[in-house]
Enzyme design. Sequence first.
Site, PDB file in Angstrom:
ATOM      1  N   LYS A 176       0.809  -1.217   0.000  1.00 33.08           N
ATOM      2  CA  LYS A 176       0.000   0.000   0.000  1.00 33.08           C
ATOM      3  C   LYS A 176       0.843   1.268   0.000  1.00 33.08           C
ATOM      4  O   LYS A 176       0.496   2.253  -0.649  1.00 33.08           O
ATOM      5  CB  LYS A 176      -0.941  -0.010   1.216  1.00 33.08           C
ATOM      6  CG  LYS A 176      -2.082  -1.017   1.106  1.00 33.08           C
ATOM      7  CD  LYS A 176      -2.968  -0.922   2.327  1.00 33.08           C
ATOM      8  CE  LYS A 176      -4.251  -1.720   2.148  1.00 33.08           C
ATOM      9  NZ  LYS A 176      -4.029  -3.139   1.955  1.00 33.08           N
ATOM     10  N   ASN A 197      -7.095  -3.285  -6.545  1.00 28.57           N
ATOM     11  CA  ASN A 197      -7.221  -4.739  -6.545  1.00 28.57           C
ATOM     12  C   ASN A 197      -6.952  -5.229  -7.958  1.00 28.57           C
ATOM     13  O   ASN A 197      -7.722  -4.930  -8.883  1.00 28.57           O
ATOM     14  CB  ASN A 197      -8.612  -5.171  -6.073  1.00 28.57           C
ATOM     15  CG  ASN A 197      -8.793  -4.916  -4.594  1.00 28.57           C
ATOM     16  OD1 ASN A 197      -8.055  -5.430  -3.768  1.00 28.57           O
ATOM     17  ND2 ASN A 197      -9.763  -4.091  -4.242  1.00 28.57           N
ATOM     18  N   ARG A 245      -7.341  -7.723  -9.873  1.00 28.19           N
ATOM     19  CA  ARG A 245      -8.093  -8.949 -10.183  1.00 28.19           C
ATOM     20  C   ARG A 245      -9.553  -8.577 -10.370  1.00 28.19           C
ATOM     21  O   ARG A 245      -9.935  -7.411 -10.226  1.00 28.19           O
ATOM     22  CB  ARG A 245      -7.972  -9.936  -9.019  1.00 28.19           C
ATOM     23  CG  ARG A 245      -8.344  -9.295  -7.674  1.00 28.19           C
ATOM     24  CD  ARG A 245      -8.424 -10.283  -6.549  1.00 28.19           C
ATOM     25  NE  ARG A 245      -8.525  -9.672  -5.247  1.00 28.19           N
ATOM     26  CZ  ARG A 245      -9.610  -9.131  -4.715  1.00 28.19           C
ATOM     27  NH1 ARG A 245     -10.731  -9.117  -5.414  1.00 28.19           N
ATOM     28  NH2 ARG A 245      -9.613  -8.606  -3.497  1.00 28.19           N
ATOM     29  N   GLU A 261      -9.768   1.560  -5.947  1.00 31.97           N
ATOM     30  CA  GLU A 261     -10.623   1.895  -4.822  1.00 31.97           C
ATOM     31  C   GLU A 261     -10.295   3.292  -4.297  1.00 31.97           C
ATOM     32  O   GLU A 261      -9.128   3.629  -4.071  1.00 31.97           O
ATOM     33  CB  GLU A 261     -10.465   0.859  -3.709  1.00 31.97           C
ATOM     34  CG  GLU A 261     -10.833  -0.554  -4.156  1.00 31.97           C
ATOM     35  CD  GLU A 261     -10.984  -1.520  -2.993  1.00 31.97           C
ATOM     36  OE1 GLU A 261     -10.585  -1.167  -1.871  1.00 31.97           O
ATOM     37  OE2 GLU A 261     -11.511  -2.622  -3.214  1.00 31.97           O
ATOM     38  N   GLU A 305      -2.726   6.871   7.945  1.00 34.23           N
ATOM     39  CA  GLU A 305      -3.475   7.783   7.082  1.00 34.23           C
ATOM     40  C   GLU A 305      -4.499   8.579   7.879  1.00 34.23           C
ATOM     41  O   GLU A 305      -4.988   8.132   8.921  1.00 34.23           O
ATOM     42  CB  GLU A 305      -4.228   6.999   5.994  1.00 34.23           C
ATOM     43  CG  GLU A 305      -3.333   6.353   4.971  1.00 34.23           C
ATOM     44  CD  GLU A 305      -4.137   5.600   3.927  1.00 34.23           C
ATOM     45  OE1 GLU A 305      -3.557   5.271   2.898  1.00 34.23           O
ATOM     46  OE2 GLU A 305      -5.339   5.354   4.152  1.00 34.23           O
TER      47      GLU A 305
END
Length: 662
Positions: free
Chosen positions: A116, A295, A297, A275, A200
Site C-alpha cells: 500500500k 485490486n 483482479r 478503490e 493515514e
Amino acid sequence: MFDKILIANRGEIAARVITTARRMGLKTVAVHSDADAGAVHVRLADEAVRIGPAPVGESYLRTGAIIEAARATGAGAIHPGYGFLSENPDFVEAVEAAGLVFMGPPASAIRAMGLKDAAKTRMEEAGVPVVPGYHGEGQDAAMLAEEAGRIGYPVLIKARAGGGGKGMRLVERAEDFADALAGAQAEGLASFGDAAVLVEKYVTSPRHVEIQVFADAHGNVVHLFERDCSLQRRHQKVIEEAPAPGMPEHVRAAMGAAAVEAARAIGYVGAGTVEFIADGAQGLREDGFWFMEMNTRLQVEHPVTEAITGLDLVEWQIRVARGEALPLAQDELRIDGHAVEARLYAEDAERGFLPATGRLERLRFPEAARFELGALRVDAGVVEGDEITPHYDPMIAKVIAHGATREEAMARLLGALEATQVGGTVTNLGFLAALLRHEGFRAGEVDTGLIGRDLDALTAKPAMPGHVPVLAALVASGLDHPPTGAGPWDTLRGFRHWGPSEIHVALEHEGETLDVALLRDGPGSWHREGTETGVSRDTKGLEVTVAGRRFRAEAARHGQTVTVWDAGRAWVFAIPDPLAAAEAAGAGGNAIAAPMPGLVKRMRAEAGQAVEKGQPLAILEAMKMEHTLTAPRDGVVAEILAQEGSQVADGDLLLTLEPEDE
C-alpha cells in the site's frame, strides 16, 4: 491461442468462470482439495484434478500442483479468480515460465500495487489524489506516533501488505496509538508475513467508491463506472451497488479518469478495481476523493457492474487474454438502471458475525436470470446438501437484483432475500434484510460507519411471530403431511370421537422450552389453543391463518430440529428427547470453549495464572479470520485443554478456571 482454461480457485467464482467459458466454447478444468471433491465447481467443469488436503496452504496455494494440473490436462491458460493466488506476482511468473497464459495483469503491475505504501507513492507521482498520510519505510514506533500527530487524529493504521480489514486499526486519541500500532503490526505479520504499516488521515464520513477498469495489451484502457461498497462490517463489504447513490456526472468522470490514469501508470492489462475513499459529508465532489488501493483482479462484487452495463466481465478477461482488443471504447459504454448485491454468509450476526458451519439441509432461492433489466441473479458455489466447512470463506451465495431505479432494485433484492430459505446453518439473512430496510440506506445516506453506528438495531432479533411455533409444532409432530388418499382412515388422523383432538408438542428454542397445544379443526387443519392462529396443509403446502388473514408458509424437519422460514428469517427449534437423562450443564462459567470449529492460533494463558474478566486468553483462527476469546470473569486458570496449532470442534473446551469460592 488456447481452448482449455484451468480455474485456480473454488466456490462461486470458479463456477462463475466455468459458466462463461462454456458459453464461449472453451473446455474447463477445476482443481480441488479433499474437502471440495464433490463441490459445485468440480461437477460443472469438464475435468477436475485433486491438488491436496483441505488446508489452503496444502491445496489452493500450491503453485506447483496447480501448474502441473494444467500441464496434465492440456489447459493453455489459468484463471485465478479472486483470493488465493490471484494477486501473487510469483505465481504469475511461474505460470508464464511454464508456457501458460495468466488471465490477469502482468506480475510487474501486481507488484506495483501489492504494497500500500509504495502504491500510494506511485499514484502521487502519476497525479492521482491520495489520502494525506505517512507511507514511508521508517517503522519506529515513536516516529509513527509523531507522524500520526502531524496528520491529525483520527488516523487509520494499515498493514501495508494488508487486505480484508486485517492489520487495520482506527485510532481516535494519541494515548491509544501505541496499543493500536502493536495490534496492527502483529496481525500484519501473522496474516501477511509483513509487520510494516502506514498511517493515514481517517475521513470521518467516508464512502468506499471503487471504479472498475479494464485494459488490453494494445494500450486501450476504459472504466466501467463505479460501485459503492460503503456498507461494511469489520472492514469487509456486505452490500454493494452500482452506480453510487448521489454520484454527479462530473464527479464520475473525474473519478473514472483518475482510475484510468492509475491503470496506465503501472502498465495494467485485464480487469482491475481502483478503490477510492470519498468524503460524503457534503456530497460527492471532485476534490473530495482519494486513492486507497488497487485490486489487481476481478472483484467479488463485479456482478453489479455487469448488471448495469449488460457486459460479461469474464468474457472480456478471456478475450484480453487471447490478445484481442477491448470490445468497446469509453464513449460506447452506458449505464442502464441500478443494481444491488448482498453477500449471503454462514455467520451469526447476533454473535459478532462469528462464522458458522453445517450441512445445508435446505438452500432455496427465488427464480433467477442474468443480464436482464429487472432481473434477479444468484451466484452460488454450493447447493442443497453441501457442507459449509471451517476451511474456507463462509460465503453461501451472492444475490443480485437489477431494476430501472435504485428503489426498484432494492425492493426486488429485499423480496428475494425474504423468499430465500437456508436450513442447517445460521446465516446473515435477517441482518441483510434489516440493512435493506434501514431508512438511511434507503435514502442513499451511506458511509462506512453506518453498520457500526446502528449495529444493535440491525442485529436485534425481532419478536417471534405467533404463527411460527404453531408451524414448528405441526411439523415436529408429523401432522403436517397432506392426505395421501391411501385409505379411508387417512383423513381422520388426529380425530377422536369424544371431543376435539388435542396434542401438546414440546419444543426448545434458544434455551427456552415451549409447550404448544394444538386443537384439531378438521382433516389436516389445526389451531393453537387460545389463539386465532391456525395451520393447515394441502397438496400445495402449508397455509397459515392469523385472525382471518391467510398466507403460505414454509417449514421442514431435519433430524431432531425444525426450521420455520418467515420473511427471510429462519427460526430453529429443537425437538427434545423425552428419554434423555438430565446431565450437568458442564463447566459453565468456569470454562472457555471454542465458539466454532477452528485452529488454536495462540494460547495467551497458562495454568495457575491469575486473569481478569475480559482478558484475552486464546486466539482461534477460523475461516480466514482470527477471534479472541476472553476470560468470562476474574479468576485463576485451572487447566489448559488445547495446544497451539491444534484443530478444535465447535464447543470443545480450550481451558478452565478454578471454581469460585462459594
